[in-house]
Structures are given as structure tokens and as C-alpha cells.
Enzyme design. Structure first.
Site, PDB file in Angstrom:
ATOM      1  N   ASP A  27      15.871 -22.866 -27.077  1.00 58.29           N
ATOM      2  CA  ASP A  27      15.812 -24.336 -27.227  1.00 58.29           C
ATOM      3  C   ASP A  27      16.903 -24.956 -26.359  1.00 58.29           C
ATOM      4  O   ASP A  27      17.766 -24.257 -25.837  1.00 58.29           O
ATOM      5  CB  ASP A  27      16.013 -24.729 -28.693  1.00 58.29           C
ATOM      6  CG  ASP A  27      17.349 -24.240 -29.234  1.00 58.29           C
ATOM      7  OD1 ASP A  27      17.391 -23.115 -29.756  1.00 58.29           O
ATOM      8  OD2 ASP A  27      18.364 -24.943 -29.069  1.00 58.29           O
ATOM      9  N   GLY A  72      20.892 -21.712 -27.779  1.00 61.43           N
ATOM     10  CA  GLY A  72      20.588 -23.031 -27.259  1.00 61.43           C
ATOM     11  C   GLY A  72      21.116 -23.140 -25.839  1.00 61.43           C
ATOM     12  O   GLY A  72      22.175 -22.594 -25.516  1.00 61.43           O
ATOM     13  N   MET A  80      25.761 -18.698 -32.618  1.00 66.72           N
ATOM     14  CA  MET A  80      26.580 -18.740 -33.824  1.00 66.72           C
ATOM     15  C   MET A  80      27.272 -17.417 -34.184  1.00 66.72           C
ATOM     16  O   MET A  80      27.846 -17.314 -35.262  1.00 66.72           O
ATOM     17  CB  MET A  80      25.720 -19.242 -34.993  1.00 66.72           C
ATOM     18  CG  MET A  80      25.145 -20.631 -34.725  1.00 66.72           C
ATOM     19  SD  MET A  80      24.035 -21.257 -36.002  1.00 66.72           S
ATOM     20  CE  MET A  80      25.154 -21.533 -37.355  1.00 66.72           C
ATOM     21  N   GLU A  81      27.210 -16.424 -33.302  1.00 70.76           N
ATOM     22  CA  GLU A  81      27.804 -15.118 -33.647  1.00 70.76           C
ATOM     23  C   GLU A  81      28.632 -14.469 -32.533  1.00 70.76           C
ATOM     24  O   GLU A  81      29.630 -13.781 -32.820  1.00 70.76           O
ATOM     25  CB  GLU A  81      26.705 -14.095 -34.057  1.00 70.76           C
ATOM     26  CG  GLU A  81      25.917 -14.451 -35.292  1.00 70.76           C
ATOM     27  CD  GLU A  81      24.793 -15.453 -35.001  1.00 70.76           C
ATOM     28  OE1 GLU A  81      24.350 -15.518 -33.826  1.00 70.76           O
ATOM     29  OE2 GLU A  81      24.377 -16.171 -35.916  1.00 70.76           O
ATOM     30  N   GLU A  88      15.288 -10.727 -34.058  1.00 70.78           N
ATOM     31  CA  GLU A  88      16.074 -10.447 -32.852  1.00 70.78           C
ATOM     32  C   GLU A  88      16.397  -8.946 -32.710  1.00 70.78           C
ATOM     33  O   GLU A  88      16.968  -8.534 -31.701  1.00 70.78           O
ATOM     34  CB  GLU A  88      17.374 -11.255 -32.872  1.00 70.78           C
ATOM     35  CG  GLU A  88      17.159 -12.759 -32.802  1.00 70.78           C
ATOM     36  CD  GLU A  88      18.427 -13.545 -33.040  1.00 70.78           C
ATOM     37  OE1 GLU A  88      18.765 -14.405 -32.205  1.00 70.78           O
ATOM     38  OE2 GLU A  88      19.090 -13.305 -34.071  1.00 70.78           O
TER      39      GLU A  88
HETATM   40  N1  ADE Z   1      20.740 -20.369 -31.560  1.00 73.41           N
HETATM   41  C1  ADE Z   1      19.591 -20.750 -30.974  1.00 73.41           C
HETATM   42  N2  ADE Z   1      19.613 -22.047 -30.689  1.00 73.41           N
HETATM   43  C2  ADE Z   1      20.789 -22.519 -31.123  1.00 73.41           C
HETATM   44  C3  ADE Z   1      21.387 -23.803 -31.129  1.00 73.41           C
HETATM   45  N3  ADE Z   1      20.754 -24.865 -30.638  1.00 73.41           N
HETATM   46  N4  ADE Z   1      22.622 -23.940 -31.670  1.00 73.41           N
HETATM   47  C4  ADE Z   1      23.260 -22.850 -32.172  1.00 73.41           C
HETATM   48  N5  ADE Z   1      22.735 -21.625 -32.212  1.00 73.41           N
HETATM   49  C5  ADE Z   1      21.517 -21.452 -31.679  1.00 73.41           C
END
Ligand code: ADE
Length: 231
Positions: free
Chosen positions: A199, A77, A175-176, A11
Site C-alpha cells: 500500500d 507501506g 511495524m517490526e 507473510e
Molecule cells: N505494513 C504494510 N503497510 C503498512 C503501513 N501503511 N504502515 C505500517 N505498516 C505497514
């Protein structure tokens, strides 16, 4: 000085490889690369996955580099009906979706900072506008909304619906960003979050994440490059 934080090497490496006059330094286990990015003073780093590592990194960046702004780049996500793989989710604000003191009657995601209860940590409006403009210039579809951050990879519709239920304005999960938002808020540093969708945060997300990570990370980097040019 522009501060840029990514969770994973993929990234950030497109940014680091573009930098000139590079110098690196490891602080709190994070390698910071400082140099010129498109002629601008910048510091770029890979913080690792999750809120703790993101917070440690953002604090180290704030203390040691005194950036004028912090931008979080990477993948996420999808939580928006308007986005698909590769599209851009832009943070209007960020929440910690797994911060939970609801047992005391608090709203989900809210936390006390300096005696004040905060849930949605606002991104800098000027930066948000620049990011929106940059995504458009790159020909990438984007939606601006809430970035939902937590220490879990969301890989199922139940969890996805739970997050959307608590935070109806959420456009993506990652997540950050929410941790970087809190640290930037505490240090009074304008911040922004740019995330390309890798995703759909559903049952297929582990495979899709692996398959689309590189392409999505690249899209986010394209947007960041344009933003840096404009700053
Ligand atoms: N980063 C990329 N896809 C994610 C997901 N599904 N959940 C949490 N962090 C992500």
C-alpha cells in the site's frame, strides 16, 4: 542456521510449507518451525504485529537457535517515489521512527544502546547485496534504503510526510523491522529486511493493504527463497 521472521502468517506460510523435516516449538508465545529450506538449516516464525512482539521473538530466536543471520520478510507501506505495489523495499538500515526523546535535544529515532547513541541500525552488506541480486533475478523492481519502523499503521499523507521529513532516506514503513534490527545488533547477528509494498501509506492504505497483502507477501517470499539458495 538461517533465521526468518514474519509478522503475519500470510507473510511466512509460503516458506513454512516449503520446509522439510519440520519440527515446531513454542517459545514466548511464538511458534518456531525449524527444518531444511532449499537444503539449508532454517528456522521460520510468525512474531505478531508491532515492535514489542518482534523484539521478543528475535531475542527468543537469538537465544534458542543461535542463527547465523536473521532476515525479516513481509509487506510494507510505500515511502519511495520509485516503488509501486508489489515492488521490493530492501533495508540498507532501519530506524524506529516513533522513538522520540527529542525533548532532550536528541535526534528523532535515536536511542542509547550500551552507552552509545544509535539511530540507523545497519543491515548486513553482504546480505543486502544477495537480496538485491535475488530481487533482480525474480524480475522484481527494488530500491534499497532506510526501513522506518513504528507502532502504527501509516494511513495518511501527514504521517507519511512526517516520517519522510525525519528520515529522508526512508523507502518504506512497517511495524517490526527496526525492532528486529536492534535485537540483532545487540546480539551481533547479521540481519536483513525484505519488504514488498502492499500500500502507499496514504488514505487508501487500509483497503490496498487488504487487497494486495497476499500478492505482496508472496513477492517477498520469492526473494527470500532465492537468498536462502545463495546462502
Ligand atoms: N505494513 C504494510 N503497510 C503498512 C503501513 N501503511 N504502515 C505500517 N505498516 C505497514
Amino acid at each position: 542456521m538461517i533465521g526468518i521472521i514474519a509478522a503475519m502468517k500470510v507473510e511466512a506460510e509460503g516458506l513454512i510449507s516449503e520446509m522439510k523435516y519440520k519440527r515446531t516449538r513454542v517459545i514466548s508465545g511464538v511458534e518456531f518451525t525449524r527444518g531444511k529450506l532449499r537444503g539449508k538449516d532454517a528456522v521460520v516464525c510468525v512474531c505478531g504485529v508491532g515492535k514489542v512482539r518482534a523484539a521478543v521473538c528475535a531475542e527468543a530466536m537469538a537465544t534458542n537457535y543461535k542463527p547465523d543471520c536473521i532476515i525479516n520478510t513481509g509487506v510494507a507501506g510505500n515511502l519511495s517515489k520509485e516503488l509501486g505495489i508489489g515492488d521490493i523495499a530492501i533495508g540498507k538500515d532501519a530506524v524506529q521512527h516513533d522513538f522520540d526523546t527529542t525533548a532532550f535535544g536528541d535526534p528523532r529515532g535515536g536511542c542509547f544502546i550500551d552507552g552509545k547513541f544509535e539511530t540507523y541500525f545497519k543491515c548486513d552488506r553482504k546480505l543486502v547485496k544477495l537480496v538485491e541480486k535475488a530481487a533482480k533475478a525474480e524480475g522484481l523492481r527494488s530500491v534499497t534504503g532506510t526501513v522506518a519502523t513504528g507502532d502504527c499503521f501509516v494511513a495518511g499523507n501527514d504521517k507519511k510526510d512526517e516520517i519522510r521529513g525525519y528520515f529522508p532516506t526512508a523507502v518504506c514503513c512497517e511495524m517490526e523491522g527496526g525492532a528486529i534490527a536492534v535485537v540483532s545488533f545487540i546480539n551481533k547477528i547479521p540481519f536483513a529486511i525484505v519488504r514488498a509494498i502492499s500500500d502507499s501509506a496514504d488514505g487508501e492504505s487500509p483497503e490496498n493493504f487488504s487487497g494486495f497483502l497476499e500478492q505482496a507477501a508472496g513477492n517477498s517470499i520469492r526473494v527470500i527463497m532465492r537468498v536462502v539458495e545463495e546462502l
